[in-house]
Design a protein around this motif. Structure first.
Motif, short mmCIF file in Angstrom:
data_model
loop_
_atom_site.label_atom_id
_atom_site.label_comp_id
_atom_site.label_asym_id
_atom_site.label_seq_id
_atom_site.Cartn_x
_atom_site.Cartn_y
_atom_site.Cartn_z
N TYR A 152 12.98 4.85 -1.83
CA TYR A 152 12.75 5.60 -0.58
C TYR A 152 12.33 4.66 0.55
O TYR A 152 12.85 4.76 1.67
CB TYR A 152 11.69 6.67 -0.80
CG TYR A 152 11.24 7.31 0.50
CD1 TYR A 152 12.14 8.00 1.29
CD2 TYR A 152 9.92 7.20 0.94
CE1 TYR A 152 11.74 8.58 2.50
CE2 TYR A 152 9.52 7.77 2.14
CZ TYR A 152 10.43 8.45 2.92
OH TYR A 152 10.05 9.00 4.12
N LEU A 153 11.42 3.75 0.27
CA LEU A 153 10.96 2.84 1.32
C LEU A 153 12.09 1.93 1.80
O LEU A 153 12.17 1.61 2.99
CB LEU A 153 9.78 2.00 0.81
CG LEU A 153 8.49 2.80 0.54
CD1 LEU A 153 7.45 1.91 -0.12
CD2 LEU A 153 7.94 3.42 1.82
N ASN A 154 12.98 1.54 0.92
CA ASN A 154 14.13 0.73 1.34
C ASN A 154 14.99 1.50 2.33
O ASN A 154 15.44 0.95 3.35
CB ASN A 154 14.98 0.33 0.13
CG ASN A 154 14.33 -0.74 -0.72
OD1 ASN A 154 13.45 -1.48 -0.24
ND2 ASN A 154 14.74 -0.87 -1.97
N ASP A 202 0.84 -1.21 0.00
CA ASP A 202 0.00 0.00 0.00
C ASP A 202 0.87 1.26 0.00
O ASP A 202 0.55 2.24 -0.68
CB ASP A 202 -0.93 0.00 1.20
CG ASP A 202 -2.06 -1.02 1.07
OD1 ASP A 202 -2.37 -1.40 -0.07
OD2 ASP A 202 -2.61 -1.42 2.11
N LEU A 203 1.95 1.24 0.74
CA LEU A 203 2.86 2.39 0.75
C LEU A 203 3.42 2.65 -0.64
O LEU A 203 3.63 3.80 -1.04
CB LEU A 203 4.01 2.15 1.73
CG LEU A 203 3.64 1.79 3.18
CD1 LEU A 203 4.90 1.67 4.03
CD2 LEU A 203 2.67 2.80 3.79
N GLU A 204 3.61 1.57 -1.42
CA GLU A 204 4.17 1.70 -2.77
C GLU A 204 3.18 2.31 -3.76
O GLU A 204 3.57 2.64 -4.88
CB GLU A 204 4.64 0.34 -3.27
CG GLU A 204 5.89 -0.16 -2.56
CD GLU A 204 6.30 -1.55 -3.00
OE1 GLU A 204 5.62 -2.13 -3.90
OE2 GLU A 204 7.29 -2.07 -2.46
N LEU A 205 1.93 2.47 -3.35
CA LEU A 205 0.98 3.18 -4.21
C LEU A 205 1.37 4.65 -4.37
O LEU A 205 0.96 5.30 -5.34
CB LEU A 205 -0.43 3.09 -3.61
CG LEU A 205 -1.06 1.70 -3.57
CD1 LEU A 205 -2.35 1.73 -2.74
CD2 LEU A 205 -1.33 1.18 -4.97
N VAL A 206 2.16 5.16 -3.42
CA VAL A 206 2.59 6.57 -3.45
C VAL A 206 4.12 6.68 -3.45
O VAL A 206 4.69 7.47 -4.20
CB VAL A 206 2.00 7.35 -2.26
CG1 VAL A 206 2.66 8.72 -2.11
CG2 VAL A 206 0.49 7.49 -2.41
N PRO A 208 6.74 11.45 -2.70
CA PRO A 208 6.91 10.05 -3.11
C PRO A 208 8.30 9.50 -2.84
O PRO A 208 8.45 8.33 -2.45
CB PRO A 208 6.62 10.08 -4.62
CG PRO A 208 5.69 11.24 -4.79
CD PRO A 208 6.16 12.26 -3.79
N ASP A 209 9.32 10.34 -3.00
CA ASP A 209 10.69 9.84 -2.94
C ASP A 209 11.51 10.40 -1.79
O ASP A 209 12.72 10.22 -1.73
CB ASP A 209 11.42 10.15 -4.25
CG ASP A 209 11.46 11.64 -4.59
OD1 ASP A 209 10.80 12.43 -3.87
OD2 ASP A 209 12.16 12.01 -5.54
#
Length: 299
Positions: free
Chosen positions: A65-67, A56-60, A125-126
Motif C-alpha cells: 500500500y505504501l508503495n 513508522d508508517l510500516e508499523l500499521v 492497513p492495506d
C-alpha cells in the motif's frame, strides 16, 4: 491551566489545496490563526512536528500500500480515497501522522497534547478510505508499543462517522479499547469496535451527552487505560453538511469538557486530534475545533 499542562502542535503543511472540495482543506491554518488572535493562547508555544518516517508508517500499513501511495497512483489500494492523490497531499498526511506521534510522546510531561490535525480514522492497513490515507492514531499507538508492548490505550472517537479503520486494526488487541459514537445509518460500512454507539438522525444535546456519559461509565468498569486518544470531530454539529445529528455548539463544548474530566479523574493523559467537520459555514467548524482546544486548556 498553564501551557505546561497542554501541548499544542501544528504544521502549515497540514493544509491541503482542494478548491471546491467539501473537505475544508484550510481549516488547520484558520484554527491556528484563531489561536493566535486569542489573548491567552496566543502566548503559548506551538510545537512543529517532523514528517513521519516510512518505517513508522510500516508499523500499521503494508509495504504494498505504501508503495502505491508514494507512487501517487490510483490503484485498488488507493482508489477508495475521496481525495486527490499528489505529493503535496501525501506530505500533508505524513506531517499529520508526525503531529500525532509527537503528541503521544509529549504526554510523558503534559496532561494533554493537542495535534491541530490528524484523526484519519478510516485508513486501513492495506488501503485508503474516505478522506484518510494514513492512520495517525494507530501508528502512534504502535510506536509506543515498540518500547512498551503492554501499554493500554483507549480510543474515544466522537466523529460523526464510525472509526472503522481503528476498529479493524485493533480488533484482536486486548491492550487497545476502541469506542466510537457516531450516526449509525451513514458511511462507512461498520466494523466492530469494543463499544459502538449508533446514534439516530436528529439526536440532540441531552440524549447525546447522556449516552456519552453512560458509555464512559461502562468503559471505566471494563478497561483502565494509560493514555486516551480523543478524536474530537466537529461533524456531530447540527449544521454539518454530511450529517443529520442535531448537537449544538454548546453541546459539543460540554462533550469536550466531559472527555477532559474523564481523563483527569482517571489520571491518564490525552492526545486530542481534530478529525472531521463540514459545517455549512466553515467558520463554525473552526470555532468548534477552537472550543475543543479551549476546553482542554481552560484555566
Amino acid at each position: 491551566m498553564s501551557s505546561q499542562d497542554l501541548a499544542l502542535i501544528y504544521h502549515s503543511l497540514y493544509n491541503l489545496d482542494l478548491p471546491g472540495h467539501i473537505f475544508p482543506a484550510h481549516k488547520y491554518s484558520h484554527l491556528y490563526n484563531r489561536l493566535k488572535r486569542d489573548p491567552i493562547f496566543s502566548k503559548w508555544d506551538v510545537l512543529l512536528p517532523e514528517r513521519a518516517e516510512e518505517h513508522d508508517l510500516e508499523l500499521v500499513h503494508t509495504k504494498e500500500y505504501l508503495n502505491d501511495l508514494f507512487s501517487y497512483e490510483h490503484t485498488p489500494r488507493t482508489m477508495y480515497s475521496e481525495l486527490p492523490l499528489s505529493r503535496s497531499i501525501v506530505d500533508s498526511f505524513c506531517y499529520g501522522v508526525g503531529g500525532t506521534v509527537l503528541a503521544s510522546k509529549l504526554t510523558n510531561k503534559h496532561k494533554f497534547a493537542f495535534n491541530m490535525g490528524g484523526g484519519y480514522h478510516h485508513s486501513f492497513p492495506d488501503r485508503a478510505e474516505g478522506f484518510c490515507y494514513l492512520n495517525d492514531i494507530a501508528i502512534a499507538i504502535r510506536k509506543t508499543k515498540e518500547t512498551s508492548p503492554n501499554h493500554k490505550a483507549l480510543i474515544v472517537d466522537l466523529d460523526l462517522h464510525q472509526g472503522n479503520g481503528n476498529s479493524y486494526i485493533f480488533q484482536y488487541d486486548d491492550k487497545v479499547f476502541t469506542f466510537s459514537m457516531h450516526q449509525g445509518n451513514i458511511y462507512p460500512k461498520k466494523e466492530n469496535s469494543n463499544l459502538d454507539v449508533h446514534l439516530e438522525a436528529g439526536t440532540k444535546d441531552d440524549q447525546y451527552l447522556t449516552l456519552l456519559y453512560d458509555s464512559l461509565q461502562q468503559i471505566q468498569k471494563q478497561f483502565q487505560p494509560e493514555i486516551v486518544y480523543y478524536l474530537a470531530g466537529a461533524d456531530p454539529y447540527e449544521d454539518d453538511s454530511l450529517g443529520e445529528l442535531k448537537v449544538s455548539m454548546k453541546g459539543l463544548k460540554e462533550r469536550d469538557r466531559m472527555i477532559k474530566k474523564y481523563c483527569s479523574e482517571q489520571s491518564v493523559p490525552c492526545v486530542i486530534t481534530l478529525a472531521g467537520g463540514y459545517a455549512r459555514d466553515s467558520k463554525d467548524t473552526v470555532e468548534i475545533h477552537f472550543n475543543t482546544l479551549a476546553a482542554f486548556g481552560e484555566i
